[in-house]
Each structure stands twice: as structure tokens, then as C-alpha cells.
Design an enzyme around this catalytic site. Structure first.
Site, short mmCIF file in Angstrom:
data_model
loop_
_atom_site.label_atom_id
_atom_site.label_comp_id
_atom_site.label_asym_id
_atom_site.label_seq_id
_atom_site.Cartn_x
_atom_site.Cartn_y
_atom_site.Cartn_z
N ARG A 178 7.50 -6.66 3.94
CA ARG A 178 8.29 -5.65 3.36
C ARG A 178 8.99 -6.15 2.23
NH1 ARG A 178 10.31 -1.59 5.87
NH2 ARG A 178 9.51 -2.20 7.92
N HIS B 137 1.52 -16.32 -1.08
CA HIS B 137 0.64 -15.12 -1.19
C HIS B 137 -0.93 -15.71 -0.85
CE1 HIS B 137 -0.82 -11.22 -2.53
NE2 HIS B 137 -1.66 -11.75 -3.18
N GLU C 65 9.88 -7.55 -8.70
CA GLU C 65 8.72 -6.85 -8.63
C GLU C 65 7.54 -7.63 -7.55
OE1 GLU C 65 6.95 -6.31 -12.46
OE2 GLU C 65 8.81 -6.63 -13.39
N ASN D 24 2.25 -19.48 9.56
CA ASN D 24 2.86 -20.25 8.42
C ASN D 24 4.15 -20.83 8.75
OD1 ASN D 24 1.42 -20.41 5.70
ND2 ASN D 24 1.04 -18.46 6.28
N ASN E 11 7.72 -16.99 -1.75
CA ASN E 11 7.06 -16.36 -0.73
C ASN E 11 5.77 -16.92 -0.88
OD1 ASN E 11 5.76 -14.01 0.34
ND2 ASN E 11 4.82 -13.47 -1.44
C1 GAR Z 1 -0.32 -15.17 5.03
O1 GAR Z 1 -2.06 -15.32 4.73
C2 GAR Z 1 0.28 -14.82 3.89
O2 GAR Z 1 -0.18 -15.50 2.73
C3 GAR Z 1 0.19 -13.12 3.63
O3 GAR Z 1 0.26 -12.85 4.90
C4 GAR Z 1 -0.14 -13.93 5.91
C5 GAR Z 1 0.75 -14.14 7.09
O4 GAR Z 1 0.05 -15.06 7.95
N1 GAR Z 1 0.90 -12.78 3.02
C6 GAR Z 1 0.73 -11.82 2.02
O5 GAR Z 1 -0.28 -11.22 2.06
C7 GAR Z 1 2.03 -11.48 1.18
N2 GAR Z 1 1.57 -10.15 0.21
P1 GAR Z 1 1.11 -15.85 9.13
O6 GAR Z 1 1.76 -14.57 9.78
O7 GAR Z 1 0.00 -16.34 10.24
O8 GAR Z 1 1.89 -16.74 8.45
#
Ligand code: GAR
Length: 199
Positions: free
Chosen positions: A90, A108, A142, A13, A106
Site C-alpha cells: 500500500r 523491492h 513516489e 522478510n 522499503n
Molecule cells: C518481497 O519479495 C518484497 O520484496 C516484495 O514483496 C515480497 C514480500 O514477501 N515487495 C514488493 O514487491 C514491493 N513493491 P514477504 O511478505 O515474504 O516478506
């Protein structure tokens, strides 16, 4: 507008955001990339893009609050307007959230409020839902809870496994996150309680 991107892992991302800034699609500058893991591939991506990097280990700090204060110190020094969490695994301290109120977002890998937490893809497959997706939201105190900015649905196929579904979810993430950041940077997002209007 200056943004900070906080990561913990691969940083795909982050890469989409770097590309969006480079092409001029996102009218902002990446002031720094922060990782809470020194071995995160996201740091390599930041280095290759010539972006300032900060790698911190929670073990080097007395508390989570001290750790977050160190990050905040760096964000302030670089004049950051928006904090972008991109696979940052985190929870931010209440002090951080207060300081950057309505300025932390963020992404998700599920349609919130379904499948909160760290295993959203696995949990959606296990539950057997036919549709999951991606959510970009403002961050509050939260977990995976703040006002929703954008969402995109992803169909789950009968032969999907974690890997194939993750691939399609990522594809959508890499479009949705730059779009949300662009809207924020252009001042087009207005928070009204739980709802976020696009202007
Ligand atoms: C992404 O899919 C993001 O949506 C998820 O971690 C991944 C990071 O991928 N985030 C969560 O699960 C947050 N609760 P990346 O490091 O390749 O961007």
C-alpha cells in the site's frame, strides 16, 4: 532504536528481521508489526515472536489518510524511530512520508529503477533481462523511487520461472534487509540527495 515493520502478506522478510534482532545482529527492538490484512501470515510470525501486533482494514476507515493517521498514532505511542516496509502493498500518504521523512525504508524485488510496481519478478522474466536483484531504499512520495541504500544482483537462468526466481530473490532479501536495518540502527547511513553514503 525502535522499529515498526509494516506487512501485507507472508512476512518472510519480517521473519529475517525478527531473527536478526533476536541474534543481536540488528541492534534494535521491534516495537510493533502492522498489517493491512487481518489474515496475513506475517501476524502469526509476529505473535510467535511475542511482538505487539496491529491489524487494520482500509475498509474500516473513511480515507487512506485516516488509515495512515491511525498507523502513525500507534507508531508514536510506541516511540518508533524507523518504519520498515516488508511486503507492504500500500502506498503511504504524503503526510506519513513527511512525518517520517528519511525514516521509512522499503525492500523491492528488482534492481531499481528497473521493474517498479507490484509484479517485479514477473516483469523481469517477461522482459528477458539476464540479471535482476534486490533493492533496499528510503521511501519518498513516489512509488519505488527514494534513495538507494543497498542492492544485490541475482542472475536469471534460462530455466527460471516465477517460483524459482522468487526463491533466489528472497534468499538475497533475507540477508540484505537485516544488513540495511543494522546500518541504519548504527547511524551509518547518510543521505546526500539521491545518494546514500555508508560511514
Ligand atoms: C518481497 O519479495 C518484497 O520484496 C516484495 O514483496 C515480497 C514480500 O514477501 N515487495 C514488493 O514487491 C514491493 N513493491 P514477504 O511478505 O515474504 O516478506
Amino acid at each position: 532504536m525502535k522499529i515498526a515493520v509494516l506487512c501485507s502478506g507472508n512476512g518472510s522478510n519480517l521473519q529475517a528481521i525478527i531473527d536478526g534482532v533476536k541474534s543481536g545482529y540488528i541492534p534494535a527492538e521491534i516495537a510493533l508489526v502492522v498489517s493491512d490484512r487481518k489474515d496475513a501470515y506475517a501476524l502469526v510470525r509476529a505473535r510467535e515472536a511475542g511482538v505487539y501486533r496491529l491489524a487494520l482494514s482500509i475498509g474500516d476507515f473513511k480515507s487512506r489518510e485516516d488509515f495512515d493517521r491511525e498507523i502513525m498514532k500507534n507508531l508514536k505511542a510506541r516511540g518508533v524511530d524507523l518504519v520498515v516496509l516488508a511486503g507492504y502493498m500500500r502506498l503511504l500518504s504524503p503526510e506519513f512520508i513527511r512525518e517520517y521523512s528519511d525514516r521509512v525504508i522499503n525492500i523491492h524485488p528488482a534492481l531499481l529503477p528497473s521493474f517498479k510496481g507490484t509484479h517485479a519478478i514477473r516483469d523481469a522474466l517477461k522482459y528477458g533481462v539476464k540479471v535482476t536483484g534486490v533493492t533496499v531504499h528510503f521511501v519518498d512520495e513516489e512509488l519505488d523511487n527514494g534513495p538507494v541504500i543497498l542492492q544485490k544482483a541475482v542472475d536469471i537462468r534460462e530455466d527460471d520461472n516465477e517460483e524459482t526466481l522468487l526463491e533466489r530473490v528472497h534468499k538475497e532479501e533475507h540477508k540484505l534487509y537485516p544488513e540495511a536495518i543494522k546500518l541504519f540502527a548504527e547511524g551509518k547511513l547518510k543521505i546526500d540527495g539521491r545518494r546514500v553514503a555508508r560511514q
